[in-house]
Motif scaffolding. Structure first.
Motif, PDB file in Angstrom:
ATOM      1  N   VAL A 184       0.881  -1.178   0.043  1.00 12.64           N
ATOM      2  CA  VAL A 184      -0.036  -0.065  -0.016  1.00 12.64           C
ATOM      3  C   VAL A 184       0.962   1.283  -0.017  1.00 12.64           C
ATOM      4  O   VAL A 184       2.010   1.168   0.620  1.00 12.64           O
ATOM      5  CB  VAL A 184      -0.980   0.055   1.283  1.00 12.64           C
ATOM      6  CG1 VAL A 184      -2.097   1.121   1.025  1.00 12.64           C
ATOM      7  CG2 VAL A 184      -1.686  -1.511   1.427  1.00 12.64           C
ATOM      8  N   TYR A 185       0.650   2.292  -0.827  1.00  9.18           N
ATOM      9  CA  TYR A 185       1.110   3.651  -0.917  1.00  9.18           C
ATOM     10  C   TYR A 185       0.219   4.726  -1.087  1.00  9.18           C
ATOM     11  O   TYR A 185      -0.728   4.455  -1.578  1.00  9.18           O
ATOM     12  CB  TYR A 185       2.331   3.580  -2.114  1.00  9.18           C
ATOM     13  CG  TYR A 185       1.676   3.517  -3.568  1.00  9.18           C
ATOM     14  CD1 TYR A 185       1.847   4.739  -4.117  1.00  9.18           C
ATOM     15  CD2 TYR A 185       0.995   2.612  -3.911  1.00  9.18           C
ATOM     16  CE1 TYR A 185       1.114   4.958  -5.240  1.00  9.18           C
ATOM     17  CE2 TYR A 185       0.512   2.571  -5.253  1.00  9.18           C
ATOM     18  CZ  TYR A 185       0.409   3.786  -5.766  1.00  9.18           C
ATOM     19  OH  TYR A 185      -0.102   3.864  -7.117  1.00  9.18           O
ATOM     20  N   GLY A 186       1.006   5.934  -0.879  1.00 12.77           N
ATOM     21  CA  GLY A 186      -0.072   7.044  -1.109  1.00 12.77           C
ATOM     22  C   GLY A 186       0.542   8.092  -0.069  1.00 12.77           C
ATOM     23  O   GLY A 186       1.363   8.050   0.712  1.00 12.77           O
ATOM     24  N   THR A 221      -0.786  -0.767  -4.459  1.00 13.13           N
ATOM     25  CA  THR A 221      -2.071  -0.660  -4.319  1.00 13.13           C
ATOM     26  C   THR A 221      -2.060   0.726  -3.576  1.00 13.13           C
ATOM     27  O   THR A 221      -1.830   1.120  -2.348  1.00 13.13           O
ATOM     28  CB  THR A 221      -2.665  -1.625  -3.277  1.00 13.13           C
ATOM     29  OG1 THR A 221      -2.542  -3.263  -3.650  1.00 13.13           O
ATOM     30  CG2 THR A 221      -4.140  -1.385  -3.188  1.00 13.13           C
ATOM     31  N   TYR A 222      -2.978   1.692  -4.196  1.00 12.72           N
ATOM     32  CA  TYR A 222      -3.126   3.190  -3.950  1.00 12.72           C
ATOM     33  C   TYR A 222      -3.923   3.022  -2.781  1.00 12.72           C
ATOM     34  O   TYR A 222      -4.916   2.130  -2.695  1.00 12.72           O
ATOM     35  CB  TYR A 222      -3.444   3.919  -5.142  1.00 12.72           C
ATOM     36  CG  TYR A 222      -3.603   5.291  -4.375  1.00 12.72           C
ATOM     37  CD1 TYR A 222      -2.365   6.338  -4.225  1.00 12.72           C
ATOM     38  CD2 TYR A 222      -4.676   6.283  -4.345  1.00 12.72           C
ATOM     39  CE1 TYR A 222      -2.337   7.341  -3.975  1.00 12.72           C
ATOM     40  CE2 TYR A 222      -4.709   7.210  -4.287  1.00 12.72           C
ATOM     41  CZ  TYR A 222      -3.371   8.312  -3.982  1.00 12.72           C
ATOM     42  OH  TYR A 222      -3.599   9.599  -3.485  1.00 12.72           O
ATOM     43  N   ALA A 274       8.500   6.261 -12.332  1.00 15.25           N
ATOM     44  CA  ALA A 274       7.140   6.917 -12.012  1.00 15.25           C
ATOM     45  C   ALA A 274       7.884   8.105 -11.146  1.00 15.25           C
ATOM     46  O   ALA A 274       7.376   9.123 -11.066  1.00 15.25           O
ATOM     47  CB  ALA A 274       6.341   6.167 -11.607  1.00 15.25           C
ATOM     48  N   ILE A 275       8.629   7.686  -9.911  1.00 16.00           N
ATOM     49  CA  ILE A 275       9.160   8.750  -9.230  1.00 16.00           C
ATOM     50  C   ILE A 275      10.060   9.755  -9.699  1.00 16.00           C
ATOM     51  O   ILE A 275       9.883  11.172  -9.451  1.00 16.00           O
ATOM     52  CB  ILE A 275       9.734   8.006  -7.927  1.00 16.00           C
ATOM     53  CG1 ILE A 275       8.929   6.952  -7.239  1.00 16.00           C
ATOM     54  CG2 ILE A 275      10.706   9.073  -7.040  1.00 16.00           C
ATOM     55  CD1 ILE A 275       9.806   5.901  -6.246  1.00 16.00           C
ATOM     56  N   THR A 319      -0.103   7.966 -11.520  1.00 14.83           N
ATOM     57  CA  THR A 319      -0.888   9.054 -10.761  1.00 14.83           C
ATOM     58  C   THR A 319      -0.883   8.982  -9.364  1.00 14.83           C
ATOM     59  O   THR A 319      -0.870  10.091  -8.583  1.00 14.83           O
ATOM     60  CB  THR A 319      -2.479   8.700 -11.278  1.00 14.83           C
ATOM     61  OG1 THR A 319      -2.843   8.801 -12.555  1.00 14.83           O
ATOM     62  CG2 THR A 319      -3.322   9.456 -10.498  1.00 14.83           C
ATOM     63  N   GLY A 320      -0.715   7.700  -8.807  1.00 20.56           N
ATOM     64  CA  GLY A 320      -0.518   7.447  -7.418  1.00 20.56           C
ATOM     65  C   GLY A 320       0.581   8.022  -6.844  1.00 20.56           C
ATOM     66  O   GLY A 320       0.684   8.678  -5.703  1.00 20.56           O
ATOM     67  N   VAL A 321       1.743   7.930  -7.466  1.00 23.08           N
ATOM     68  CA  VAL A 321       3.068   8.416  -7.056  1.00 23.08           C
ATOM     69  C   VAL A 321       3.142   9.778  -7.279  1.00 23.08           C
ATOM     70  O   VAL A 321       3.645  10.458  -6.475  1.00 23.08           O
ATOM     71  CB  VAL A 321       4.234   7.707  -8.024  1.00 23.08           C
ATOM     72  CG1 VAL A 321       5.421   8.380  -7.696  1.00 23.08           C
ATOM     73  CG2 VAL A 321       4.554   6.363  -7.620  1.00 23.08           C
TER      74      VAL A 321
END
Length: 334
Positions: A184-186, A221-222, A274-275, A319-321
């Protein structure tokens, strides 16, 4: 009357976001968190401060494993749902400090189960981990696959909590859902996770450690997608009839385990790209061998969760990153 949720780990990354979502939906939330120093306590306290500004939230600071603490809170609050997210996290830290995982994950979960036995909620939901699949090489990971060979002590304790909860579900008829979360990230994420570490290093012009020479895949997983899954599952308590041959529903208890993941593994180097795109800076990479206790890939089968609650949103990695990087810059600039 408003529905009531008792959320453990409410100052943690997932517990904070879940509590916000429940409060916005009109729930009353009682949050418990030990505010441990595993990572920056300032970040944890800030999360709790934000929640405390909401009239439906009450936060308590205390350790799960304190005898009788959880039971006393549950007997007073009488929640409709218990959502147990608090745990000592971290695959690699469990090699260095295994005792803390016994105290928080095993004894702490025992205290939760005893409280639920005394004051049964309509549904008890407990966090496990995708790491429970361990050495399983069959992908995507499905809940009905065997998960008997955990690769870290962290994963072993989480798998043990699944068995502990199953026994209470069987003995006392407690409807129980175990979550297996996938990377999980965000925004407001944990500083010990790869995204936080990578963004911080890249912004400061420092090198990042990339394990297994970058040949790794994760089902990132966002956070908003994950929370959506948890909230919907509150009203999908296990009964007596499976929803299909893919259902992990126990034959002797109202208990099941459910994956919550994006269902689309991403190569680690694509994650780094992405980062780089979000920060506008190139990463310096230290390519290193695999770390003990780690696995080369994770990938969630979403068949069961979609059968239970329908398709979940799936935020793409770029998008999430970008949302995390925007939060990071704003938070640390402030």
């Amino acid at each position: 009357m408003a529905r009531r949720a008792f959320v453990t780990g409410s100052a943690g990354f997932i517990g904070f976001h879940l509590s916000q979502r429940l409060l916005a939906a009109g729930w009353e939330v009682l949050g418990l968190d030990g505010i441990s120093d595993y990572y920056d306590v300032t970040l944890k306290r800030r999360r709790h401060e934000i929640l405390a500004a909401e009239p439906g939230f009450r936060g308590v600071e205390g350790l799960l494993e304190t005898p009788g603490l959880v039971r006393g809170l549950v007997e007073t609050f009488r929640p409709d749902a218990i959502i147990h997210l608090a745990a000592q996290a971290g695959v690699r830290h469990s090699i260095d400090a295994p005792r803390s995982y016994v105290d928080s994950n095993l004894i702490g979960t025992f205290e939760i189960l005893e409280a639920a036995r005394a004051v049964p909620p309509q549904h008890m939901l407990l966090a496990s981990t995708s790491s429970a699949y361990g050495a399983n090489e069959v992908m995507p990971y499905a809940e009905v696959h065997k998960a008997d060979h955990q690769m870290s002590f962290y994963a072993a304790t989480k798998k043990a909590t699944e068995s502990m909860a199953h026994s209470y579900a069987h003995l006392y008829g407690l409807p129980t859902t175990m979550f297996r979360f996938f990377t999980v990230y965000g925004p407001w994420g944990r500083p010990d996770m790869a995204l936080f570490k990578f963004v911080k290093a890249i912004l400061y012009g420092e090198a990042i450690d990339v394990y297994n020479q970058g040949d790794m895949r994760r089902d990132f997983t966002y956070i908003d997608d994950l929370v959506e899954g948890i909230v919907r599952l509150i009203d999908a308590a296990p009964g007596t009839a499976p929803v299909g041959e893919f259902d992990s529903l126990s034959p002797v208890a109202p208990w099941r385990v459910v994956n919550i993941g994006n269902g689309a593994p991403v190569q680690l180097l694509d994650f780094v790209a992405a980062i780089e795109a979000a920060t506008g800076q190139a990463a310096q990479k230290n390519l290193l061998p695999m770390q003990p206790g780690d696995v080369p890939a994770t990938w969630a089968d979403a068949t069961l969760i979609e059968a239970l609650i329908g398709a979940l949103p799936r935020t793409d990695i770029r998008t999430g990153v970008q949302r995390f990087v925007d939060w990071y810059r704003t938070y640390y600039r402030a």
